[in-house]
Design a protein around this motif. Structure first.
Motif, PDB file in Angstrom:
ATOM      1  N   LEU A  32      -6.697   6.506   1.790  1.00 23.35           N
ATOM      2  CA  LEU A  32      -5.526   5.648   1.591  1.00 23.35           C
ATOM      3  C   LEU A  32      -4.483   5.901   2.673  1.00 23.35           C
ATOM      4  O   LEU A  32      -3.860   4.962   3.186  1.00 23.35           O
ATOM      5  CB  LEU A  32      -4.930   5.889   0.204  1.00 23.35           C
ATOM      6  CG  LEU A  32      -5.741   5.395  -0.995  1.00 23.35           C
ATOM      7  CD1 LEU A  32      -5.054   5.777  -2.300  1.00 23.35           C
ATOM      8  CD2 LEU A  32      -5.938   3.881  -0.928  1.00 23.35           C
ATOM      9  N   THR A  85       4.954  10.661  -0.327  1.00 27.30           N
ATOM     10  CA  THR A  85       4.935   9.291  -0.858  1.00 27.30           C
ATOM     11  C   THR A  85       6.339   8.730  -1.085  1.00 27.30           C
ATOM     12  O   THR A  85       6.476   7.664  -1.696  1.00 27.30           O
ATOM     13  CB  THR A  85       4.156   9.252  -2.185  1.00 27.30           C
ATOM     14  OG1 THR A  85       4.735  10.194  -3.110  1.00 27.30           O
ATOM     15  CG2 THR A  85       2.699   9.614  -1.967  1.00 27.30           C
ATOM     16  N   GLY A  88       7.470   4.914   0.995  1.00 29.86           N
ATOM     17  CA  GLY A  88       6.897   3.580   0.831  1.00 29.86           C
ATOM     18  C   GLY A  88       7.811   2.585   0.147  1.00 29.86           C
ATOM     19  O   GLY A  88       8.068   1.491   0.677  1.00 29.86           O
ATOM     20  N   LEU A 114       1.298   4.291  -3.450  1.00 34.72           N
ATOM     21  CA  LEU A 114       0.769   5.650  -3.345  1.00 34.72           C
ATOM     22  C   LEU A 114       1.387   6.590  -4.375  1.00 34.72           C
ATOM     23  O   LEU A 114       0.696   7.405  -4.989  1.00 34.72           O
ATOM     24  CB  LEU A 114       0.999   6.199  -1.936  1.00 34.72           C
ATOM     25  CG  LEU A 114       0.119   5.627  -0.827  1.00 34.72           C
ATOM     26  CD1 LEU A 114       0.555   6.166   0.531  1.00 34.72           C
ATOM     27  CD2 LEU A 114      -1.345   5.951  -1.080  1.00 34.72           C
ATOM     28  N   LEU A 134       0.830  -1.202   0.000  1.00 34.34           N
ATOM     29  CA  LEU A 134       0.000   0.000   0.000  1.00 34.34           C
ATOM     30  C   LEU A 134       0.866   1.255   0.000  1.00 34.34           C
ATOM     31  O   LEU A 134       0.606   2.207  -0.745  1.00 34.34           O
ATOM     32  CB  LEU A 134      -0.929   0.008   1.223  1.00 34.34           C
ATOM     33  CG  LEU A 134      -1.819   1.254   1.383  1.00 34.34           C
ATOM     34  CD1 LEU A 134      -2.754   1.392   0.199  1.00 34.34           C
ATOM     35  CD2 LEU A 134      -2.614   1.175   2.683  1.00 34.34           C
ATOM     36  N   GLY A 135       1.900   1.275   0.819  1.00 37.21           N
ATOM     37  CA  GLY A 135       2.773   2.437   0.849  1.00 37.21           C
ATOM     38  C   GLY A 135       3.499   2.651  -0.462  1.00 37.21           C
ATOM     39  O   GLY A 135       3.675   3.791  -0.919  1.00 37.21           O
ATOM     40  N   THR A 151       3.398   8.782   5.241  1.00 31.54           N
ATOM     41  CA  THR A 151       1.986   8.488   4.974  1.00 31.54           C
ATOM     42  C   THR A 151       1.084   9.581   5.533  1.00 31.54           C
ATOM     43  O   THR A 151       0.083   9.965   4.909  1.00 31.54           O
ATOM     44  CB  THR A 151       1.622   7.125   5.578  1.00 31.54           C
ATOM     45  OG1 THR A 151       2.508   6.118   5.063  1.00 31.54           O
ATOM     46  CG2 THR A 151       0.194   6.740   5.217  1.00 31.54           C
ATOM     47  N   GLY A 182       0.556   0.454   8.985  1.00 26.87           N
ATOM     48  CA  GLY A 182       1.964   0.670   9.307  1.00 26.87           C
ATOM     49  C   GLY A 182       2.232   0.590  10.792  1.00 26.87           C
ATOM     50  O   GLY A 182       3.223  -0.003  11.230  1.00 26.87           O
ATOM     51  N   GLY A 212      -3.072   3.345   5.470  1.00 23.00           N
ATOM     52  CA  GLY A 212      -1.633   3.131   5.558  1.00 23.00           C
ATOM     53  C   GLY A 212      -1.095   3.376   6.952  1.00 23.00           C
ATOM     54  O   GLY A 212      -0.237   2.635   7.437  1.00 23.00           O
TER      55      GLY A 212
END
Length: 455
Positions: free
Chosen positions: A162, A98, A101, A7, A3-4, A68, A170, A166
């Motif tokens: 999002l 971003t 990530g 982004l 997910l990270g 994030t 995280g 995250g």
């Protein structure tokens, strides 16, 4: 991790279908809205290796959470932006947010590989490549859907949920890794090469500003780039804890070749992503949602290709097939006209899906095997920096070749540029002998290499 990592590429590609609506909302031509693309890449190109180095020193968890959170703030600012200037500022903030990530993910994968003794964790690397390279292709379709539901501002607002997810994942799932130990009674913060980071940023800003608006009037920017680069090299060669270890990097020619291929691959990929999408809307007359749907098979093809080939090492073969696929897609772009049927539009997308699924995976695996394990975060960040440098070149080329309107003539001029870059990508790959057998030692224990061994 996935997910990270997604982004940044999703925010890169989701903008492609919203450039035209944003330009209409603020009365800005493509040459001005191109700054929305370049602003993100400018921030990311600087931030990726800087954040990557911080991850090398202090571990990924804290940097991931901070980045994030910054992404969520950028989503709020972009959603409420009253003019193009504020929207560009939101994109800069989004670029820095971003940055963490992907370097964090590569750091964790390498640390787990060393812990388990598995030299090539191809399954995890494939999943990461799918999210960072392939899933980005769904951006135009996602952007078209968001615009249809809530207008172009929805493409910025999507970062808010999002980022919240995250942050939750995280905080709950990323392991707490100890920071770099004290050495010679010095705190790990003393290992930060702040002057080197500043000189690196100055050189990159001057270079990217020139690439975004090349011309004789900006002659001073290349001069400043050379001066800042020389000062950066002098600093890095003399300091005991350099931001980017040029002594090791200069001796690692295979890694430098990988960075060069990343630059070339991103020029083609993002020239298509932005140029072709804008042409579909203005030259071919499709709506933003329709243009996004036309791009959807690119995601599907790339996803299938990445999944089927992910567990096979064959890095050189993937790059060769990917370069040929780029050449074929660029040649097909030259056949398009204002009245081209939909099946021709989709054919181009299907063909480009093959290199999209192969090149990103091969480049990522190359860095995994070629980089110094102790600097995996910053090495992965540099891979993104070279890639986004290519994206900025692509954005600048699209703005220059399209001018006031993305017509078919501009698309064909852009296609010739993409064709030349694809040919160079193929030539660099064929000439690189170090790719033969790269990563073939799957399952072998990871050697414990020190800085002295690397040097």
């Amino acid at each position: 991790m996935m997910l990270g990592s997604v982004l940044n590429p999703v925010n890169s590609s989701v903008l492609s279908v919203s450039l035209v609506p944003i330009g209409a909302a603020f009365g800005a031509p493509p040459a001005q809205t191109a700054w929305l693309v370049s602003a993100l890449y400018l921030a990311t190109s600087i931030g990726q290796p800087v954040v990557g180095r911080l991850i090398d020193l202090f571990g990924p968890r804290r940097l991931f959470l901070v980045g994030t959170a910054l992404t969520g703030v950028a989503g709020v600012v972009g959603m409420l932006a009253p003019n193009l200037g504020v929207l560009i500022a939101a994109r800069v903030l989004l670029g820095f947010g971003t940055c963490s990530g992907y370097p964090a993910a590569m750091y964790l994968i390498r640390s787990e590989a060393r812990r388990t003794g598995q030299e090539s964790p191809t399954g995890v690397l494939t999943a990461l490549a799918v999210t960072t390279q392939t899933v980005a292709v769904i951006g135009p379709s996602l952007g078209g859907l968001l615009i249809g539901v809530g207008g172009w501002r929805a493409t910025l607002a999507v970062n808010i949920p999002l980022a919240l997810v995250g942050l939750y994942l995280g905080a709950r799932r990323l392991p707490v890794t100890p920071p770099a130990p004290r050495t010679e009674d010095r705190h790990p913060l003393a290992a930060l090469d702040l002057p080197g980071m500043g000189l690196f940023a100055a050189a990159l800003v001057c270079l990217l500003l020139f690439l975004m608006e090349p011309g004789a009037a900006q002659w001073y920017l290349p001069v400043l780039t050379v001066l800042a680069s020389a000062a950066f090299a002098r600093r890095e060669l003399r300091t005991p804890q350099p931001f980017i270890d040029l002594r090791v990097l200069s001796g690692n020619l295979p890694l430098l070749a990988t960075y060069a291929r990343s630059l070339l691959a991103y020029i083609v990929s993002y020239a298509f992503l932005y140029g072709y999408t804008q042409w579909l809307e203005e030259g071919r007359g499709l709506s933003a949602s329709q243009a996004g749907l036309v791009q959807l098979p690119l995601f599907a093809t790339a996803l299938v290709v990445s999944t089927l080939t992910g567990r096979r090492q064959a890095i050189r073969a993937k790059l060769l097939v990917g370069s040929v696929g780029q050449l074929a897609a660029c040649a097909l772009l030259l056949t398009l006209t204002d009245a081209s049927p939909v099946w021709m539009l989709l054919a181009v997308v299907f063909v480009l899906g093959v290199p999209q699924g192969l090149n990103g995976l091969a480049l990522q695996n190359s860095v995994f095997h070629q980089a110094d394990p102790e600097r995996m975060g910053s090495s992965a960040g540099l891979l993104r920096t070279f890639g986004y440098l290519g994206a900025i070149v692509a954005s600048a080329a699209s703005g220059a070749l399209f001018g006031q309107r993305a017509d078919t003539g501009g698309l064909h001029h852009l296609s010739w540029l993409m064709l030349a870059v694809s040919a160079l990508f193929l030539a660099v790959t064929v000439a690189d002998r170090s790719l033969r057998g790269l990563g073939a030692g799957q399952g072998e224990p990871v050697p414990e290499r020190t800085r002295e061994d690397q040097t």
